[in-house]
Design a protein around this motif. Structure first.
Motif, mmCIF file in Angstrom:
data_model
loop_
_atom_site.group_PDB
_atom_site.id
_atom_site.type_symbol
_atom_site.label_atom_id
_atom_site.label_comp_id
_atom_site.label_asym_id
_atom_site.label_seq_id
_atom_site.Cartn_x
_atom_site.Cartn_y
_atom_site.Cartn_z
ATOM 1 N N ILE A 449 -54.366 -19.085 27.984
ATOM 2 C CA ILE A 449 -52.951 -19.341 28.290
ATOM 3 C C ILE A 449 -52.342 -18.146 29.002
ATOM 4 C CG2 ILE A 449 -50.682 -19.708 27.241
ATOM 5 C CD1 ILE A 449 -52.066 -21.321 25.063
ATOM 6 N N GLY A 450 -52.679 -16.937 28.545
ATOM 7 C CA GLY A 450 -52.151 -15.735 29.179
ATOM 8 C C GLY A 450 -52.567 -15.627 30.631
ATOM 9 N N GLN A 451 -53.823 -15.955 30.925
ATOM 10 C CA GLN A 451 -54.305 -15.902 32.307
ATOM 11 C C GLN A 451 -53.645 -16.976 33.155
ATOM 12 O OE1 GLN A 451 -58.511 -16.267 31.585
ATOM 13 N NE2 GLN A 451 -58.829 -14.058 31.478
ATOM 14 N N ARG A 463 -44.930 -9.521 28.282
ATOM 15 C CA ARG A 463 -44.173 -10.229 29.315
ATOM 16 C C ARG A 463 -44.568 -11.703 29.368
ATOM 17 N NH1 ARG A 463 -44.801 -8.602 35.616
ATOM 18 N NH2 ARG A 463 -43.699 -10.365 36.560
ATOM 19 N N ALA A 464 -45.866 -11.980 29.247
ATOM 20 C CA ALA A 464 -46.338 -13.372 29.269
ATOM 21 C C ALA A 464 -45.768 -14.141 28.083
ATOM 22 C CB ALA A 464 -47.866 -13.419 29.262
ATOM 23 N N SER A 465 -45.755 -13.524 26.907
ATOM 24 C CA SER A 465 -45.209 -14.179 25.712
ATOM 25 C C SER A 465 -43.724 -14.469 25.870
ATOM 26 C CB SER A 465 -45.438 -13.304 24.476
ATOM 27 O OG SER A 465 -46.812 -13.130 24.221
ATOM 28 N N LEU A 484 -52.234 -15.874 23.026
ATOM 29 C CA LEU A 484 -52.401 -15.912 24.491
ATOM 30 C C LEU A 484 -53.855 -16.064 24.901
ATOM 31 C CD1 LEU A 484 -49.918 -13.096 25.614
ATOM 32 C CD2 LEU A 484 -49.607 -15.559 25.900
ATOM 33 N N GLN A 485 -54.783 -15.701 23.998
ATOM 34 C CA GLN A 485 -56.203 -15.792 24.322
ATOM 35 C C GLN A 485 -56.756 -17.204 24.153
ATOM 36 O OE1 GLN A 485 -57.826 -13.201 25.670
ATOM 37 N NE2 GLN A 485 -55.841 -12.143 25.543
ATOM 38 N N THR A 486 -55.926 -18.110 23.677
ATOM 39 C CA THR A 486 -56.364 -19.493 23.496
ATOM 40 C C THR A 486 -56.673 -20.125 24.842
ATOM 41 O OG1 THR A 486 -54.949 -19.702 21.549
ATOM 42 C CG2 THR A 486 -55.744 -21.752 22.560
ATOM 43 N N CYS A 487 -57.850 -20.702 24.963
ATOM 44 C CA CYS A 487 -58.233 -21.348 26.224
ATOM 45 C C CYS A 487 -57.671 -22.766 26.289
ATOM 46 C CB CYS A 487 -59.757 -21.405 26.360
ATOM 47 S SG CYS A 487 -60.472 -19.907 27.048
ATOM 48 N N LEU A 488 -57.272 -23.157 27.472
ATOM 49 C CA LEU A 488 -56.845 -24.534 27.695
ATOM 50 C C LEU A 488 -58.064 -25.398 27.989
ATOM 51 C CD1 LEU A 488 -53.689 -24.039 29.955
ATOM 52 C CD2 LEU A 488 -53.774 -24.380 27.487
ATOM 53 N N TYR A 489 -58.098 -26.564 27.397
ATOM 54 C CA TYR A 489 -59.156 -27.550 27.629
ATOM 55 C C TYR A 489 -60.507 -27.021 27.122
ATOM 56 C CZ TYR A 489 -55.272 -28.566 30.743
ATOM 57 O OH TYR A 489 -54.010 -28.747 31.252
#
Length: 603
Positions: A449-451, A463-465, A484-489
């Motif tokens: 999510i952060g990326q 800042r991302a949060s 933020l380290q949670t991957c999408l899909y």
């Protein structure tokens, strides 16, 4: 293609192969040279050994022949094994680098080309042709065959030149063998040309089928379409539809293979058989006369047979080269698509007084390869720092207007000005950097999510949060163990999360905030939200936007109350401009019509 064009295509293809992997290219050349030389070592020394045995040569000399045969073959085989290993490793590098060419081209290509259906069709076609062995990788195969065949022709000729000077053989017989070799090459060339034409006609018919079958494969295997396939019972009809295509293509493929085999038999089988028969007959005649040694017979027979095979191969390779150059030309045509967008060089003036503006001056636009205009005679001027709403029904030209503003396209007619200067004159990358945009067809990637928010692997986590919280995604983010380290899909991470359409839009909004550009553009940013949630997003964004120039594009009108100026689009034209109150009061206007049609959602 003319001869000069064939030569240019060959040079370019060969140069590209070397540039993709020099190690592969060098190993490839030496691998084919060694494999071509290997059979001649035992042929040469075996002939000497046989003659030595018949003539009672010294054992030391016979042993030397044996040692040279075994030793040279062993050294060549050992060298080739090492080269083959390097070749296999470097081949992976070759494939990766060639695949990366497509990525580089896509990133440097003008967006107009990316959206162009013909360009996409060309891309799909050459990728499919690469998979079936044509264009660049076909050149690898025939280059290898050419090196192999030419080497064997040179070695065979050098080891059989004495055959054509044997006085024990009738001159007519020797001439007949020479003419036969040339005739064999001619027949192989003509038959190969006919065979290649048969295959080219067949493969040309397969282009549509290949693209269609790949699309069907994507439908059948993509989990996103799996729900509809099951709910609406589409499996049988889809499988039946594609099965008909497979049966048709299999029937045609069988017919083509039989025709190609027939021409191959006529072109090389018959002439090769006759030449072998003639060679054996002449050598038998010379042996009966006692004018030729047994070892020489062995050498001549083996080398002439290898010569016939090599001549047939080089003729076939020549035809393959001519055919493949057509594919290779199409392959290069994709990578030669120019980026015609003028990049400009002017620096954008940084101003804090908001005394600058954007102007569309009589702009018309139509998409490539179309005749109808998406926008027609659009003129609009708004001041930097204002809030502008672009409203209208679906298909009225709202998104096209934004694509032109962001210079994804250039106008067909008219011009767009920033501070009185045509935007084409500004440095392209700098101009693009002043926009943060959430398009209605935005894309999230199967990364963290952060990326996704930062569009980079390195980012400011705080800042991302904060941006996610401002976009309304804070509560959902807090519920994720990896944050933020949670991957999408689940494309790359089995623990990746699936998100709703509304959540995806919030992440996309956070991405626009993270970029922190002076222009904030939201193209249908709340299409997946209900009207209440939409109103909340616009209310919060009105505060978040602060002093940014904000452009809202929507066919729903919740954003309009916060905007200084509203432009109403209809059928590619601006039919009204003004603020919310004045447009709503205009009897019979398009804005009033849209508002009353949607009023139930905002009361």
């Amino acid at each position: 293609m003319k001869l000069s064009e064939h030569i240019r295509t060959l040079k370019r293809g060969t140069g590209l192969l070397f540039s993709l992997s020099k190690t592969y290219a060098v190993c490839f050349v030496f691998d084919n040279l060694i494999r071509a030389i290997l059979p001649y070592v035992p042929i040469y020394f075996s002939a000497l050994l046989i003659d030595g045995l018949i003539c009672s040569a010294p054992v030391r000399l016979l042993a030397l022949y044996v040692l040279l045969t075994v030793g040279i073959v062993f050294l060549l085989s050992l060298t080739d094994a090492w080269i083959s290993a390097r070749l296999t490793v470097s081949q992976n590098s070759l494939y990766r680098n060639e695949s990366w060419l497509y990525s580089e081209k896509a990133m440097e290509m003008a967006y107009a080309s990316i959206e162009d259906r013909e360009v996409r069709a060309l891309h799909d076609r050459i990728r499919k042709e690469s998979q079936t062995g044509y264009n660049l990788f076909n050149q690898v195969y025939w280059l290898g065959d050419s090196i192999h065949a030419l080497t064997q022709i040179l070695l065979s000729c050098s080891m059989t030149v004495s055959f054509f000077t044997l006085e024990a053989l009738p001159l007519s017989g020797r001439l007949a063998i020479g003419v036969g070799i040339l005739l064999s090459a001619a027949c192989s060339t003509l038959a190969g040309k006919k065979e290649q034409k048969i295959w080219m006609d067949f493969l040309a018919k397969c282009v549509h089928f290949n693209v269609l079958s790949e699309k069907f494969s994507q439908y059948e295997q993509d989990y996103k379409s799996g729900k509809d396939i099951r709910m609406y019972g589409m499996a049988d009809s889809l499988l039946s539809y594609i099965s008909r295509f497979y049966r048709t293509i299999t029937k045609d493929n069988t017919r083509v293979n039989l025709l190609a085999a027939l021409w191959r038999l006529l072109g090389t089988g018959v002439t090769t058989f006759l030449l072998r028969l003639g060679t054996y007959s002449l050598l038998l005649y010379a042996a009966l006369q006692g004018n030729i040694s047994v070892g020489s017979i062995t050498r001549y027979v083996s080398c002439i047979l290898l010569l016939l095979t090599a001549v047939s191969k080089i003729a076939s390779v020549g035809q393959l080269m001519v055919v493949n150059n057509t594919y290779l030309k199409r392959y290069f045509s994709y990578f030669d698509i120019p980026n015609d967008m003028y990049k400009g060089s002017l620096t954008i003036e940084k101003r804090d007084d908001n005394e600058c503006d954007v102007e569309f001056r009589d702009v018309s636009f139509r998409y490539p390869n179309t005749q109808s205009y998406a926008l027609r005679h659009v003129s609009l001027k708004f001041r930097v720092g204002q809030r502008l709403a672009i409203v209208g029904e679906n298909g009225s030209g709202k998104t096209t207007f934004i694509k032109l503003l962001c210079r994804l396209y250039d106008p067909t007619e008219g011009e767009i000005l920033l501070n009185g200067v045509n935007i084409q004159k500004y440095d392209y990358d700098e101009y693009m950097s002043i926009f943060s945009v959430v398009f209605q067809d935005f894309n999230l990637f199967a990364f963290s999510i952060g990326q996704n928010v930062a569009t980079n692997t390195d980012y400011d986590a705080d800042r991302a949060s904060l941006c996610l919280q401002k976009a309304g995604f804070g509560e959902r983010l807090a519920s994720m163990p990896a944050g933020l380290q949670t991957c999408l899909y689940k494309d790359y991470d089995p623990d990746g999360v699936e998100i709703s359409g509304g959540e995806a839009q919030k992440i996309a909004l956070a991405r626009a905030l993270y970029k922190d550009s002076p222009f904030l553009i939201l193209d249908e940013p709340t299409a997946a939200l209900d009207p209440v949630a939409e109103y909340e997003v616009y209310t919060s964004f009105n505060q978040i936007a602060s002093d940014k120039t904000t452009v809202y594009i929507s066919h729903r009108l919740a954003s309009c109350r916060f905007c200084d100026t509203i432009a109403v689009f209809d059928r590619g034209q601006i039919v009204q401009t003004g603020d919310h109150a004045s447009l709503l009061a205009a009897e019979g206007g398009k804005y009033q019509e849209l508002w009353h049609a949607q009023a139930q959602y905002y009361t």
